[in-house]
Design a protein around this motif. Structure first.
Motif, PDB file in Angstrom:
ATOM      1  N   MET A   5      -9.916 -12.122   1.992  1.00  0.00           N
ATOM      2  CA  MET A   5      -8.624 -11.454   2.025  1.00  0.00           C
ATOM      3  C   MET A   5      -8.788 -10.059   1.427  1.00  0.00           C
ATOM      4  O   MET A   5      -9.221  -9.908   0.296  1.00  0.00           O
ATOM      5  CB  MET A   5      -7.615 -12.286   1.219  1.00  0.00           C
ATOM      6  CG  MET A   5      -6.315 -11.560   0.999  1.00  0.00           C
ATOM      7  SD  MET A   5      -5.181 -12.254  -0.235  1.00  0.00           S
ATOM      8  CE  MET A   5      -5.219 -13.984   0.032  1.00  0.00           C
ATOM      9  N   ALA A   6      -8.450  -9.044   2.167  1.00  0.00           N
ATOM     10  CA  ALA A   6      -8.541  -7.668   1.687  1.00  0.00           C
ATOM     11  C   ALA A   6      -7.354  -7.363   0.778  1.00  0.00           C
ATOM     12  O   ALA A   6      -6.253  -7.848   0.991  1.00  0.00           O
ATOM     13  CB  ALA A   6      -8.553  -6.696   2.866  1.00  0.00           C
ATOM     14  N   ALA A   7      -7.610  -6.562  -0.232  1.00  0.00           N
ATOM     15  CA  ALA A   7      -6.531  -6.156  -1.133  1.00  0.00           C
ATOM     16  C   ALA A   7      -5.579  -5.234  -0.381  1.00  0.00           C
ATOM     17  O   ALA A   7      -6.009  -4.382   0.391  1.00  0.00           O
ATOM     18  CB  ALA A   7      -7.099  -5.440  -2.348  1.00  0.00           C
ATOM     19  N   PRO A   8      -4.267  -5.426  -0.568  1.00  0.00           N
ATOM     20  CA  PRO A   8      -3.306  -4.584   0.124  1.00  0.00           C
ATOM     21  C   PRO A   8      -3.383  -3.133  -0.352  1.00  0.00           C
ATOM     22  O   PRO A   8      -3.789  -2.864  -1.471  1.00  0.00           O
ATOM     23  CB  PRO A   8      -1.951  -5.209  -0.228  1.00  0.00           C
ATOM     24  CG  PRO A   8      -2.196  -6.075  -1.406  1.00  0.00           C
ATOM     25  CD  PRO A   8      -3.648  -6.418  -1.432  1.00  0.00           C
ATOM     26  N   VAL A   9      -2.999  -2.254   0.522  1.00  0.00           N
ATOM     27  CA  VAL A   9      -2.939  -0.836   0.183  1.00  0.00           C
ATOM     28  C   VAL A   9      -1.725  -0.610  -0.711  1.00  0.00           C
ATOM     29  O   VAL A   9      -0.634  -1.096  -0.428  1.00  0.00           O
ATOM     30  CB  VAL A   9      -2.829   0.016   1.469  1.00  0.00           C
ATOM     31  CG1 VAL A   9      -2.656   1.481   1.130  1.00  0.00           C
ATOM     32  CG2 VAL A   9      -4.051  -0.195   2.344  1.00  0.00           C
ATOM     33  N   ALA A  10      -1.910   0.099  -1.790  1.00  0.00           N
ATOM     34  CA  ALA A  10      -0.825   0.333  -2.746  1.00  0.00           C
ATOM     35  C   ALA A  10       0.231   1.251  -2.149  1.00  0.00           C
ATOM     36  O   ALA A  10      -0.083   2.260  -1.538  1.00  0.00           O
ATOM     37  CB  ALA A  10      -1.380   0.942  -4.026  1.00  0.00           C
ATOM     38  N   SER A  11       1.482   0.863  -2.327  1.00  0.00           N
ATOM     39  CA  SER A  11       2.581   1.685  -1.823  1.00  0.00           C
ATOM     40  C   SER A  11       3.344   2.363  -2.954  1.00  0.00           C
ATOM     41  O   SER A  11       3.802   3.473  -2.816  1.00  0.00           O
ATOM     42  CB  SER A  11       3.551   0.832  -0.996  1.00  0.00           C
ATOM     43  OG  SER A  11       4.286  -0.038  -1.835  1.00  0.00           O
ATOM     44  N   GLY A  12       3.500   1.658  -4.082  1.00  0.00           N
ATOM     45  CA  GLY A  12       4.254   2.218  -5.193  1.00  0.00           C
ATOM     46  C   GLY A  12       5.734   2.349  -4.918  1.00  0.00           C
ATOM     47  O   GLY A  12       6.465   2.976  -5.676  1.00  0.00           O
ATOM     48  N   ALA A  13       6.185   1.758  -3.817  1.00  0.00           N
ATOM     49  CA  ALA A  13       7.590   1.878  -3.441  1.00  0.00           C
ATOM     50  C   ALA A  13       8.483   1.190  -4.469  1.00  0.00           C
ATOM     51  O   ALA A  13       8.161   0.118  -4.968  1.00  0.00           O
ATOM     52  CB  ALA A  13       7.815   1.267  -2.065  1.00  0.00           C
ATOM     53  N   ILE A  14       9.587   1.830  -4.752  1.00  0.00           N
ATOM     54  CA  ILE A  14      10.565   1.313  -5.709  1.00  0.00           C
ATOM     55  C   ILE A  14      11.886   1.083  -4.981  1.00  0.00           C
ATOM     56  O   ILE A  14      12.388   1.967  -4.296  1.00  0.00           O
ATOM     57  CB  ILE A  14      10.795   2.308  -6.871  1.00  0.00           C
ATOM     58  CG1 ILE A  14       9.489   2.581  -7.612  1.00  0.00           C
ATOM     59  CG2 ILE A  14      11.874   1.815  -7.822  1.00  0.00           C
ATOM     60  CD1 ILE A  14       8.859   1.386  -8.274  1.00  0.00           C
ATOM     61  N   ASN A  15      12.423  -0.117  -5.144  1.00  0.00           N
ATOM     62  CA  ASN A  15      13.744  -0.437  -4.618  1.00  0.00           C
ATOM     63  C   ASN A  15      14.760   0.126  -5.611  1.00  0.00           C
ATOM     64  O   ASN A  15      14.960  -0.424  -6.685  1.00  0.00           O
ATOM     65  CB  ASN A  15      13.872  -1.954  -4.477  1.00  0.00           C
ATOM     66  CG  ASN A  15      15.246  -2.385  -4.023  1.00  0.00           C
ATOM     67  OD1 ASN A  15      16.183  -1.594  -3.996  1.00  0.00           O
ATOM     68  ND2 ASN A  15      15.370  -3.640  -3.667  1.00  0.00           N
ATOM     69  N   ARG A  16      15.382   1.208  -5.250  1.00  0.00           N
ATOM     70  CA  ARG A  16      16.312   1.910  -6.155  1.00  0.00           C
ATOM     71  C   ARG A  16      17.534   1.070  -6.525  1.00  0.00           C
ATOM     72  O   ARG A  16      18.177   1.318  -7.542  1.00  0.00           O
ATOM     73  CB  ARG A  16      16.784   3.221  -5.517  1.00  0.00           C
ATOM     74  CG  ARG A  16      15.668   4.178  -5.205  1.00  0.00           C
ATOM     75  CD  ARG A  16      15.409   5.039  -6.387  1.00  0.00           C
ATOM     76  NE  ARG A  16      14.531   6.138  -6.044  1.00  0.00           N
ATOM     77  CZ  ARG A  16      14.603   7.297  -6.620  1.00  0.00           C
ATOM     78  NH1 ARG A  16      15.526   7.533  -7.506  1.00  0.00           N
ATOM     79  NH2 ARG A  16      13.753   8.235  -6.324  1.00  0.00           N
ATOM     80  N   HIS A  17      17.852   0.078  -5.704  1.00  0.00           N
ATOM     81  CA  HIS A  17      19.009  -0.777  -6.004  1.00  0.00           C
ATOM     82  C   HIS A  17      18.813  -1.520  -7.329  1.00  0.00           C
ATOM     83  O   HIS A  17      19.766  -1.747  -8.059  1.00  0.00           O
ATOM     84  CB  HIS A  17      19.282  -1.760  -4.867  1.00  0.00           C
ATOM     85  CG  HIS A  17      19.648  -1.087  -3.584  1.00  0.00           C
ATOM     86  ND1 HIS A  17      20.808  -0.362  -3.423  1.00  0.00           N
ATOM     87  CD2 HIS A  17      18.992  -1.016  -2.408  1.00  0.00           C
ATOM     88  CE1 HIS A  17      20.853   0.127  -2.199  1.00  0.00           C
ATOM     89  NE2 HIS A  17      19.760  -0.249  -1.561  1.00  0.00           N
ATOM     90  N   ALA A  18      17.567  -1.890  -7.627  1.00  0.00           N
ATOM     91  CA  ALA A  18      17.290  -2.574  -8.890  1.00  0.00           C
ATOM     92  C   ALA A  18      17.587  -1.654 -10.070  1.00  0.00           C
ATOM     93  O   ALA A  18      18.193  -2.079 -11.065  1.00  0.00           O
ATOM     94  CB  ALA A  18      15.838  -3.046  -8.929  1.00  0.00           C
ATOM     95  N   LEU A  19      17.183  -0.398  -9.965  1.00  0.00           N
ATOM     96  CA  LEU A  19      17.465   0.557 -11.047  1.00  0.00           C
ATOM     97  C   LEU A  19      18.956   0.846 -11.142  1.00  0.00           C
ATOM     98  O   LEU A  19      19.499   0.989 -12.246  1.00  0.00           O
ATOM     99  CB  LEU A  19      16.671   1.847 -10.840  1.00  0.00           C
ATOM    100  CG  LEU A  19      15.147   1.696 -10.852  1.00  0.00           C
ATOM    101  CD1 LEU A  19      14.471   3.023 -10.559  1.00  0.00           C
ATOM    102  CD2 LEU A  19      14.657   1.105 -12.158  1.00  0.00           C
TER     103      LEU A  19
END
Length: 124
Positions: A1-15
């Protein structure tokens, strides 16, 4: 299994949900939550690495569950999903496939940390 590519995406709704907890001090609360997440996550990742090295699947499950919750709190949905996958390995009493998953979690955390830092700079 290859490691996923990092996105760093943040769901602003949580903040936004954190901000909504305190109308007067919402921004300060968001800053404290983000700072705690950034400060605490490396220890969780190290705990996972140690647990994997020792084959301690119960510790893997606990550490992944804790990190999953804190990741979701700051809107790091991709990291939370990776933690959920790691937690499931612990529940299944296996570490098979955990090493590349941990690598992906570490990579995603670094991307998330950059995204959260940018959010703090822009919004504070």
């Amino acid at each position: 299994m290859a490691a996923p590519v990092a996105s760093g995406a943040i769901n602003r709704h949580a903040l936004d949900a954190i901000r909504a907890l305190n109308a007067d001090k919402g921004e300060a609360l968001v800053q404290r939550v983000i700072n705690a997440f950034v400060a605490d996550t490396p220890a969780h990742l190290q705990t996972l690495r140690t647990a994997l090295t020792e084959g301690d699947t119960a510790a893997v499950r606990r550490a992944a569950h804790s990190l999953k919750s804190s990741s979701a709190n700051v809107g790091a949905d991709t990291l939370a999903q990776l933690c959920k996958d790691m937690e499931q390995l612990g529940r299944n009493d296996t570490t098979s496939g955990a090493a590349p998953l941990l690598t992906g979690m570490e990579r995603e955390f670094h991307a998330v940390r950059k995204s959260l830092g940018a959010i703090l700079v822009k919004e504070m």
